[in-house]
Design a protein around this motif. Sequence first.
Motif, PDB file in Angstrom:
ATOM      1  N   LEU A   1     118.060  22.059-106.726  1.00 12.46           N
ATOM      2  CA  LEU A   1     119.192  22.395-105.855  1.00 12.46           C
ATOM      3  C   LEU A   1     119.177  23.837-105.382  1.00 12.46           C
TER       4      LEU A   1
ATOM      5  N   TRP B   1     117.328  23.187-102.029  1.00 15.31           N
ATOM      6  CA  TRP B   1     117.472  21.822-101.529  1.00 15.31           C
ATOM      7  C   TRP B   1     117.162  21.708-100.032  1.00 15.31           C
TER       8      TRP B   1
ATOM      9  N   VAL C   1     115.493  15.638-104.152  1.00 15.38           N
ATOM     10  CA  VAL C   1     116.900  16.053-104.222  1.00 15.38           C
ATOM     11  C   VAL C   1     117.737  14.906-104.795  1.00 15.38           C
TER      12      VAL C   1
ATOM     13  N   VAL D   1     124.767  20.910-100.784  1.00 19.01           N
ATOM     14  CA  VAL D   1     123.843  19.775-100.735  1.00 19.01           C
ATOM     15  C   VAL D   1     124.500  18.524-100.156  1.00 19.01           C
TER      16      VAL D   1
END
Length: 876
Positions: free
Chosen positions: A345, A348, A356, A400
Amino acid sequence: MLNPQPEKTFIRNKAAQVFALLFVTEYLTKWPKFFFDILSVVDLNPRGVDLYLRILMAIDSELVDRDVVHTSEEARRNTLIKDTMREQCIPNLVESWYQILQNYQYTNSEVTCQCLEVVGAYVSWIDLSLIANDRFINMLLGHMSIEVLREEACDCLFEIVNKGMDPVDKMKLVESLCRVLQSAGFFSIDQEEDVDFLARFSKLVNGMGQSLIVSWTKLIKNGDIKNAQEALQAIETKVALMLQLLVHEDDDISSNIIGFCYDYLHILKQLTVLSDQQKANVEAIMLAVMKKLTYDEEYNFENEGEDEAMFVEYRKQLKLLLDRLAQVSPELLLASVRRVFSSTLQNWQTTRFMEVEVAIRLLYMLAEALPVSHGAHFSGDVSKASALQDMMRTLVTSGVSSYQHTSVTLEFFETVVRYEKFFTVEPQHIPCVLMAFLDHRGLRHSSAKVRSRTAYLFSRFVKSLNKQMNPFIEDILNRIQDLLELSPPENGYQSLLSSDDQLFIYETAGVLIVNSEYPAERKQALMRNLLTPLMEKFKILLEKLMLAQDEERQASLADCLNHAVGFASRTSKAFSNKQTVKQCGCSEVYLDCLQTFLPALSCPLQKDILRSGVRTFLHRMIICLEEEVLPFIPSASEHMLKDCEAKDLQEFIPLINQITAKFKIQVSPFLQQMFMPLLHAIFEVLLRPAEENDQSAALEKQMLRRSYFAFLQTVTGSGMSEVIANQGAENVERVLVTVIQGAVEYPDPIAQKTCFIILSKLVELWGGKDGPVGFADFVYKHIVPACFLAPLKQTFDLADAQTVLALSECAVTLKTIHLKRTLKQMYIHRADQEELALWAKLCGPRMCSVSSTRIPAFLASSSRDNSGVLPSASAA
């Protein structure tokens, strides 16, 4: 065999099946030389051998196939046949197999493979020493080097290894096999390109590993520490090979070795101290699982097919491995996941979607791998709570959630909801997660799949954090306004959410309003704002339906009306009972909804779908509004009983049962009034002629009968038997006769059980001197005989659990009758020893003390007509 051309394969298979059936019938009595005769005819020529081997496989299928359920008699016969074969002919059969394998291994691969399959099938129930010897094993190992034979040879070796035997002997067999296979180069996985063979080989290695583990377990249990240590050492030497197969890029090869991995970890869990090598093995398995959880580039997320479904199943197997790893070393698992998660992360934006996704997936899976009560992951163990809290903080602040791949987006929302208690610890992150749910990342995502799943997850998120939602309620309600729109069929507007998804949004809105800290007046206003648009559109659409000519348009309008009722019904899920509705001041809003929706019951078009929706709404309102709903029930019932089919009645009766059970004496006048109209509607449908082979109609009638008896059970069980008693002597008798028929005539154990419960209750209530006139006589002439006749029916199958329950209720009915003194006095001096025995058997020890002078000759004295004890169904 004499034909110039060989028969087609299916003919040969059928011939083999016929021979097999003839064999199991005649072998023990009339044809003991069956195999010798067959062998003399086939004479080991290719076509004869082909038929011989097919017959052997068909016989094995008849005798051993675990997918076939055999009767106890067939099982005994099969055991006797196998015992006789072991005594008389198995050595000869084994010798014939050896000759076939030797003669055809280089010239006829098809026959050789068939023979290997036969050996593999029979090895499970014949003496293993006939096969597990030097000449056979050496030949099989030789076949492992022949490309067209090695897959079948592998399977045959697997069956040999799987054979139950002494743990020390099994260990020696496996070890000798492994030495030969390793020296022949089969352990060099990287050099093998044939994935089909590797899948079979992986299965063989799995079998060898699990066999060694079984041997270790038995030796430990027997206290044989020396041999157990040898077995453990043998297991450890296979771990490197196991890991090679586990990380193989082909999932079939990997999945075939998971059983060995799982059992190996189970051994490590039992050891008090792990060696450095064992710790390294655990870490290697952990890394392998993390790698194999990753999606392939080819995975089709938009149109998932068979390959995708297989990968999903494979992931479930890997999850079990991860859970077992957590049991062996929870600290190591947590540290490994944290390391992978954090590094992924951190970058990412430049990392491939599958990496991911799997990083977030691992965090999601930790919740089950490291379980806690009530999801309290962020309290208790400080180091674990801190690690999870840190990962969750990273998840929601890293951005993310904006990753442009549906798998990552969905995993983000799934994980956020799974760890919803994180937001009670760090509530400052709630606004950013709410925005992710509400904007293009969630409910307004370009993918319908993401929108649909997010609607459900959003509902769960809001419900689990209802106290923390107060500052955001009005903002959320404003933002979801467009998602609450009821889309009429004619406007051509394609809603972002399906009607099923909208149900979750309406439920969420209801939960937000009901659980808010607003005063009752504000809650009522918000609920009215939520439901008024539905009511207004409902009225307009109902008018349009009444005028619609085209059947397709009628159906689409009815669907839309049904959705409107369903949405309103779903908002009521936020209420637990009437008190909550009253406290929120929302009773009036839902009463308005009732008045709006009930006119749909009188619409002559699309009755089924409209009735279904309104009926569901009434069920909810009985819970939410309680007695306030009662004034609407008579009119609604009258409409729902018009022009009804079996399915309509079957779905209507549970509503009446709910009202009866909940309000009891309050609904007595209503029940008195609608009792016979309901029964007339039921009888009319049951007596309608149907096609003899129409199974659907027969099933509908069976379900309606069950519903009818369930209704009578509810009435009698709710202390309202006077509703039946007040219907007039002729109607009461008619009802009672149908219950007797249900107990005796219909081969439906569920209905029979219900009928005996009804009869037992009526005897309890009416069996004394205050019961209806003639009831005591009815008990003697019909109920008591029914208790004996039902179990005597051929359809009364005591192997069926429901039938046993029906018999139990039948016995309870007899006991209830026995306990009624006024009835017992009628039976003095009418005894029969056989009936006494049957009575005692049915009623149990409590009845065995009854004097024989008090047992009636029920069956002998019962009035009968030509068709039996009871009137026919048509007469009833």
